[in-house]
Structure formats: C-alpha cells, structure tokens
Design a protein around this motif. Sequence first.
Motif, PDB file in Angstrom:
ATOM      1  N   UNK A 279       0.827  -1.200   0.000  1.00 56.30           N
ATOM      2  CA  UNK A 279       0.000   0.000   0.000  1.00 56.30           C
ATOM      3  C   UNK A 279       0.871   1.262   0.000  1.00 56.30           C
ATOM      4  N   UNK A 280       1.944   1.242   0.775  1.00 55.19           N
ATOM      5  CA  UNK A 280       2.838   2.402   0.833  1.00 55.19           C
ATOM      6  C   UNK A 280       3.472   2.662  -0.530  1.00 55.19           C
ATOM      7  N   UNK A 281       3.849   1.607  -1.244  1.00 57.76           N
ATOM      8  CA  UNK A 281       4.452   1.788  -2.570  1.00 57.76           C
ATOM      9  C   UNK A 281       3.484   2.507  -3.510  1.00 57.76           C
ATOM     10  N   UNK A 282       2.216   2.125  -3.475  1.00 55.42           N
ATOM     11  CA  UNK A 282       1.249   2.763  -4.364  1.00 55.42           C
ATOM     12  C   UNK A 282       1.020   4.221  -3.974  1.00 55.42           C
ATOM     13  N   UNK A 283       0.957   4.484  -2.691  1.00 49.99           N
ATOM     14  CA  UNK A 283       0.763   5.875  -2.257  1.00 49.99           C
ATOM     15  C   UNK A 283       1.967   6.732  -2.639  1.00 49.99           C
ATOM     16  N   UNK A 284       3.158   6.196  -2.464  1.00 45.78           N
ATOM     17  CA  UNK A 284       4.368   6.943  -2.815  1.00 45.78           C
ATOM     18  C   UNK A 284       4.509   7.138  -4.315  1.00 45.78           C
ATOM     19  N   UNK A 285       3.817   6.310  -5.100  1.00 40.50           N
ATOM     20  CA  UNK A 285       3.886   6.414  -6.555  1.00 40.50           C
ATOM     21  C   UNK A 285       2.824   7.335  -7.136  1.00 40.50           C
ATOM     22  N   UNK A 286       1.993   7.922  -6.256  1.00 41.69           N
ATOM     23  CA  UNK A 286       1.055   8.922  -6.739  1.00 41.69           C
ATOM     24  C   UNK A 286      -0.406   8.534  -6.729  1.00 41.69           C
ATOM     25  N   UNK A 287      -0.750   7.401  -6.124  1.00 45.59           N
ATOM     26  CA  UNK A 287      -2.150   6.995  -6.051  1.00 45.59           C
ATOM     27  C   UNK A 287      -2.779   7.542  -4.770  1.00 45.59           C
ATOM     28  N   UNK A 288      -3.982   8.086  -4.891  1.00 40.55           N
ATOM     29  CA  UNK A 288      -4.635   8.752  -3.767  1.00 40.55           C
ATOM     30  C   UNK A 288      -5.349   7.767  -2.841  1.00 40.55           C
ATOM     31  N   UNK A 289      -5.950   6.747  -3.424  1.00 38.46           N
ATOM     32  CA  UNK A 289      -6.735   5.794  -2.650  1.00 38.46           C
ATOM     33  C   UNK A 289      -6.209   4.393  -2.901  1.00 38.46           C
ATOM     34  N   UNK A 290      -6.184   3.565  -1.863  1.00 34.26           N
ATOM     35  CA  UNK A 290      -5.642   2.211  -1.998  1.00 34.26           C
ATOM     36  C   UNK A 290      -6.514   1.198  -1.271  1.00 34.26           C
ATOM     37  N   UNK A 291      -6.352  -0.056  -1.620  1.00 34.26           N
ATOM     38  CA  UNK A 291      -7.044  -1.133  -0.935  1.00 34.26           C
ATOM     39  C   UNK A 291      -6.372  -2.453  -1.236  1.00 34.26           C
ATOM     40  N   UNK A 292      -6.730  -3.501  -0.497  1.00 36.42           N
ATOM     41  CA  UNK A 292      -6.140  -4.811  -0.758  1.00 36.42           C
ATOM     42  C   UNK A 292      -7.036  -5.908  -0.205  1.00 36.42           C
ATOM     43  N   UNK A 293      -6.825  -7.108  -0.712  1.00 34.96           N
ATOM     44  CA  UNK A 293      -7.496  -8.303  -0.198  1.00 34.96           C
ATOM     45  C   UNK A 293      -6.585  -9.488  -0.472  1.00 34.96           C
ATOM     46  N   UNK A 294      -6.439 -10.371   0.505  1.00 29.69           N
ATOM     47  CA  UNK A 294      -5.711 -11.603   0.236  1.00 29.69           C
ATOM     48  C   UNK A 294      -6.596 -12.509  -0.624  1.00 29.69           C
ATOM     49  N   UNK A 295      -5.997 -13.508  -1.240  1.00 30.06           N
ATOM     50  CA  UNK A 295      -6.788 -14.469  -2.003  1.00 30.06           C
ATOM     51  C   UNK A 295      -7.758 -15.209  -1.080  1.00 30.06           C
ATOM     52  N   UNK A 296      -7.353 -15.424   0.165  1.00 33.93           N
ATOM     53  CA  UNK A 296      -8.272 -16.029   1.139  1.00 33.93           C
ATOM     54  C   UNK A 296      -9.481 -15.126   1.350  1.00 33.93           C
ATOM     55  N   UNK A 297      -9.250 -13.822   1.530  1.00 30.94           N
ATOM     56  CA  UNK A 297     -10.357 -12.875   1.678  1.00 30.94           C
ATOM     57  C   UNK A 297     -11.257 -12.875   0.448  1.00 30.94           C
ATOM     58  N   UNK A 298     -10.624 -12.890  -0.735  1.00 32.70           N
ATOM     59  CA  UNK A 298     -11.392 -12.842  -1.982  1.00 32.70           C
ATOM     60  C   UNK A 298     -12.290 -14.071  -2.110  1.00 32.70           C
ATOM     61  N   UNK A 299     -11.753 -15.240  -1.784  1.00 35.74           N
ATOM     62  CA  UNK A 299     -12.575 -16.451  -1.839  1.00 35.74           C
ATOM     63  C   UNK A 299     -13.726 -16.378  -0.838  1.00 35.74           C
ATOM     64  N   UNK A 300     -13.434 -15.924   0.369  1.00 31.64           N
ATOM     65  CA  UNK A 300     -14.445 -15.904   1.432  1.00 31.64           C
ATOM     66  C   UNK A 300     -15.548 -14.882   1.167  1.00 31.64           C
ATOM     67  N   UNK A 301     -15.199 -13.710   0.620  1.00 33.18           N
ATOM     68  CA  UNK A 301     -16.170 -12.615   0.547  1.00 33.18           C
ATOM     69  C   UNK A 301     -16.546 -12.168  -0.864  1.00 33.18           C
ATOM     70  N   UNK A 302     -15.744 -12.497  -1.866  1.00 32.61           N
ATOM     71  CA  UNK A 302     -16.070 -12.065  -3.235  1.00 32.61           C
ATOM     72  C   UNK A 302     -16.792 -13.144  -4.035  1.00 32.61           C
ATOM     73  N   UNK A 303     -16.724 -14.381  -3.593  1.00 33.70           N
ATOM     74  CA  UNK A 303     -17.363 -15.487  -4.305  1.00 33.70           C
ATOM     75  C   UNK A 303     -18.631 -15.879  -3.543  1.00 33.70           C
ATOM     76  N   UNK A 304     -19.773 -15.882  -4.237  1.00 35.30           N
ATOM     77  CA  UNK A 304     -21.019 -16.167  -3.517  1.00 35.30           C
ATOM     78  C   UNK A 304     -21.148 -17.663  -3.221  1.00 35.30           C
ATOM     79  N   UNK A 305     -22.088 -17.998  -2.359  1.00 33.57           N
ATOM     80  CA  UNK A 305     -22.199 -19.354  -1.840  1.00 33.57           C
ATOM     81  C   UNK A 305     -22.486 -20.373  -2.938  1.00 33.57           C
TER      82      UNK A 305
END
Length: 348
Positions: A279-305
């Motif tokens: 996240x720090x790398x993206x902010x230092x490179x000029x991005x105003x807003x940042x976010x992230x998710x692990x693949x575990x998070x993506x499986x748990x919350x981005x994929x429906x039942x």
Amino acid sequence: MAAPSIPNFLTLRGGSRGGRGRPPGGSPSSAVVSPDTAIQGTDTDAAVSRLSAVDLGYLDDPYARLFVTGPPTRRLPIINRGTYTRTTSLDSMIQAFLSRNGTSLKQIISLGAGTDTRPLHMLQKPGAENIIYHELDFETTCRRKLAITQSSPDLRHIFRDFSIHNNGSWGAEPCRGGSYHCHAMDLRSLTKSVTALPSGIRSDVPTLLLSECCLCYLTQQDSENVLQFFTSKIPTIAALLYEPMPLDDAFGNMMISNLKARQIHMPSLDKYKNQQGQVSRLKESGFDSTGYATIENAWDTWVDQREKERVDRLEGLDEVEEWKLLAAHYIVVWGTRGVELGPTNRTR
C-alpha cells in the motif's frame, strides 16, 4: 500460483498428514539459466495452471490449451482453486474499472503479460470497441504470442490488420472494435532509455495498470520507476497488482527458497513483503486511494455461496488448512487516482 513455487507444507507443519498429495518444493537445476529466462519460465507455470483449472471446469477459457506445449498437467486442488480465485478476482476488478468510469474509451496496460488470454476474451465482448489494450513483455514472449495468434484457427477470427515491427512489437485491430498492442520491451528501461510513453499508449483516457506477478521480479527501484513512469504521464489512472505475500514468515521464507532453487529472485519484495509495504508503494507512486485483499479474503467474501458450492463439487478439498495458508500468502492490491476501482458484486 504455480505448483513449483509452493513450499512443502509437511516440512512447515513438522509431520505427515493425509490428502491427495503435497506440493513439490522445487530442486536446484544443474543447468545455468539466465535470470530473465528463469522469470519467463514462470509464464509457463501460470499457463499450465490455467489449463489445469480449465480442464477441470473451474474456468471457461477455450484458448488456454493454445499456450501450453505438451500434455496437460493436473495441478493439486489447492492450486486449481488458487488459480480460479486469482483469475476471477482480477477479472471482477477489471470489469469494475470498465463499468464505473463512464462509457467512453478505457485503456488497460498489462505489465509482463506473458501468454495471458484475458485480452482474447475481453476484446470479443460487448463494449470491446471502447477498450484500448496494451501488453508489455520481453521480445521473445511477444514474438511467441504473435506466432500462436497468427497460426491458430481459433484465434484468427479475433484480429485483423496486423501491424508487425522489427523489434518484436506488434498490434492488431480486433474485429469487434477497440485496439490491441503488444510491446516488446524490458520494463527496466522505463525512465532510463525509454522516457516517453510507448507508441499507442494514450495519456488522455482512464487507464488501468495491471501487474500479475510481474513487479515482484524487479528491484525495488525499478518497480518504483515503472509505477512512477505511468503515474507521471497519465493523470487518471489505477493500478491493480497481484503478488505473493507476506514473505516474512516461515511459509514465505520457504517460498523464496524454492524460487531461488529455480534461479528466480523477487528483489523488490525485500521491502514490499507485506500488505503495508504494498500500500505504501502505491501511495508513494502517486495513487490517492488504496485497498487490498488476500486471495483467502477474496474467496471468502467475493465469491457467492452458490459458486463456492459449484467449485467444491469439482474436486473437493481435503487440504483445507493448507488452502487457507496458501491463499493467505497471495494478495490483490489496488490504487486509484481520478478513477474508481474496488470490489463490487460477488463472483457468480
């Protein structure tokens, strides 16, 4: 998330356990391979894993077989699920970028794209006329992709009016509109010998910079140079990265060791080895807003039942603890400036 780079789970856990098998830990090769050649080999790993996921029904990709030589290899269930989650997570974020930022032209710049089949799908869908798609990679990779594209009957209907350059770069006009460009270049040359945007890359349209296990193979300075090269020239831009991490624990250390045995190094991750560093790398490179998710998070919350149940029926998953450990060590991270990007609806 190819099998040869995955640590030996039994070693990490200090014992044996049942299951369908264990991921190989990798072994040193007696052949001397250049660092660049070793990195290019990771594209083969990804292509083989993609085909495995396709053959078993995780993904629908009729072009996956075209970029794999030899008989297909069946990956372990945790690898197939990782490939599925990686692919669908990035696809959903890319679709969010295309749908959220108006109906005019959008531009995607894919770094170290390898033999990714994503543009082959995107440039045939409704709205393709509004997509400018660029891929940047080594000359040998660009030439191979051109040869496969021109020789395959399954791909000939996608493009027309090829433009081929002596340095290995090429472009083509998709039959449904839009444009496609494959740039043969070493990303380490950006800001050094290459100081202007490569031909065809526009600075006046919303742009998504995509890096799928690419920046991690550059040095810290080179990876920062790449990001800052584009943010300094394109006002409305987002970045979407997929990289292994965290690497500052036993699992991460074993992963790095396995890659070194294959003469593959990830120098920029000495600093960007966890979520905060990314996240720090993206902010230092000029991005105003940042976010992230692990693949575990993506499986748990981005994929429906319902979709989870479909995937579960394909093979089943005995190694649940191993899956959680593996999926927690890969991350999707994004940054934006002047455009919208972020997870929307779950995968269906």
